[in-house]
Design a protein around this motif. Structure first.
Motif, PDB file in Angstrom:
ATOM      1  N   GLY A  80      10.264 -24.733  23.308  1.00  0.00           N
ATOM      2  CA  GLY A  80       9.401 -23.608  22.960  1.00  0.00           C
ATOM      3  C   GLY A  80       9.979 -22.767  21.839  1.00  0.00           C
ATOM      4  O   GLY A  80       9.268 -22.343  20.922  1.00  0.00           O
ATOM      5  N   ASN A  94      13.565 -33.948  25.093  1.00  0.00           N
ATOM      6  CA  ASN A  94      12.621 -34.604  26.007  1.00  0.00           C
ATOM      7  C   ASN A  94      13.304 -35.735  26.777  1.00  0.00           C
ATOM      8  O   ASN A  94      13.032 -35.949  27.965  1.00  0.00           O
ATOM      9  CB  ASN A  94      11.431 -35.149  25.213  1.00  0.00           C
ATOM     10  N   ALA A 129       4.920 -24.878  25.791  1.00  0.00           N
ATOM     11  CA  ALA A 129       6.231 -25.392  26.203  1.00  0.00           C
ATOM     12  C   ALA A 129       6.928 -24.413  27.149  1.00  0.00           C
ATOM     13  O   ALA A 129       7.587 -24.827  28.114  1.00  0.00           O
ATOM     14  CB  ALA A 129       7.099 -25.638  24.973  1.00  0.00           C
ATOM     15  N   TYR A 144       1.786 -24.457  20.606  1.00  0.00           N
ATOM     16  CA  TYR A 144       2.691 -25.438  21.223  1.00  0.00           C
ATOM     17  C   TYR A 144       3.892 -24.735  21.846  1.00  0.00           C
ATOM     18  O   TYR A 144       4.370 -25.117  22.916  1.00  0.00           O
ATOM     19  CB  TYR A 144       3.170 -26.449  20.177  1.00  0.00           C
TER      20      TYR A 144
END
Length: 329
Positions: free
Chosen positions: A4, A24, A86, A82
């Protein structure tokens, strides 16, 4: 949270992508590890005899939530950045962690003197112990490989249908993308129903019998695709998903009663690894055949493999039943 924060920085495109991919990867790795830790936790809460139903219910609800969450996530992107999404995602993980911590604290209060068995073996020794104990349970290793192949067949069927539909407009239901989405949804709904409901409805049906039904359904599916019937494909995708969703919790319960509790998490991880590898491998195999030769030959391969798996499962089931009867006698 880091993802984020990264999205609001001025880092160059590819550098940002690579950093997010790295984060990720760590997140997914941690998620898989925590997923393995859930198995002994569920066994401790519900007991070995109810493991299949509990695991099935957990998996079914999880799959249904995933389906809903995909739509919700797409909707949130209409009015959230986005970065904001996040951070919301990170907060959901924090909430899940707090729930697990609360369960742990509750269990410790109820059973303050209970000592946990801890596995002190190294990684390779643990895997070796898991493998030996799985082999000792007559028929378990074979059925693990059978279920892995069935999962692989289910994974392979969807791309093969996509190839066939692309060349046959008569199979379209609306548009091409809508037809593919329907097939994916049919499989997902079948998996969710199998996990949540199938474990109860088919409680007295053995894993061998479910595997036989799955191989028959896979063979029929190949024939239906060759005959280019979209509606029957949808029905069979749901059926295959239902059988796969019912089989996995039953397989996990067999594993639970066959290995020591202290290596249960590692054994579950080994099992899930085998099941996970089968999908990409078999999809690659059959799509390569479809791309280099012809999609019909790939479907004949699905048909042939289904027949082989059916035969192996039937032979092992007969042997296991004979062994059980001999022990009773």
């Amino acid at each position: 949270m880091l993802v984020g924060l990264l999205f609001v920085t001025n880092i160059a495109g590819w550098n940002l992508v690579l950093m997010v991919i790295g984060l990720n990867f760590v997140s997914d790795l941690s998620g898989m590890y925590s997923g393995g830790l859930q198995t002994p936790l569920i066994v401790g809460l519900v007991g070995e005899n109810e493991m299949a139903e509990a695991q099935g219910f957990t998996s079914g609800v999880s799959q249904l939530i995933t389906l809903v969450a995909q739509f919700v996530g797409s909707g949130l992107l209409l009015f959230m950045s986005y970065s904001e999404l996040a951070i919301v995602n990170a907060l959901t993980f924090l909430a899940a962690g707090l729930l697990y911590a609360n369960i742990g604290a509750s269990v410790r209060k109820q059973q303050p003197d209970q000592k946990e068995e801890v596995n002190d073996q190294n990684f390779f020794a643990t895997i070796s112990s898991s493998f030996k104990q799985v082999r000792q349970a007559h028929g378990l290793l074979t059925i693990v490989l059978v279920v892995a192949m069935l999962n692989g067949l289910l994974s392979s069927v969807e791309p093969l249908i996509s190839i066939v539909i692309a060349g046959n407009k008569s199979m379209l239901i609306g548009s091409y993308s809508f037809t593919i989405a329907l097939l994916g949804a049919a499989a997902a709904i079948g998996l969710a129903l199998g996990s949540a409901v199938g474990t109860k409805l088919l409680k007295n049906t053995s894993l061998f019998q479910l595997s036989l039904l799955s191989t028959i359904s896979s063979a029929i599916m190949a024939v239906v695709i060759l005959n280019k019937s979209s509606i029957l494909c949808l029905i069979l995708m749901t059926t295959l998903g239902f059988l796969a969703g019912t089989s996995s919790p039953k397989l996990m319960q067999w594993l639970v009663v066959s290995v020591d509790r202290k290596i249960l998490s590692s054994s579950a991880g080994l099992l899930n690894t085998i099941l996970a590898i089968a999908g990409p491998l078999m999809t690659t195999l059959f799509t390569t055949i479809a791309g280099t030769i012809n999609v019909n030959y790939a479907l004949y391969g699905v048909l042939g493999l289904s027949a082989i798996v059916f035969t192996v499962t039937l032979i092992v089931m007969i042997k296991v039943n004979k062994t059980k009867q001999a022990k009773i006698a």
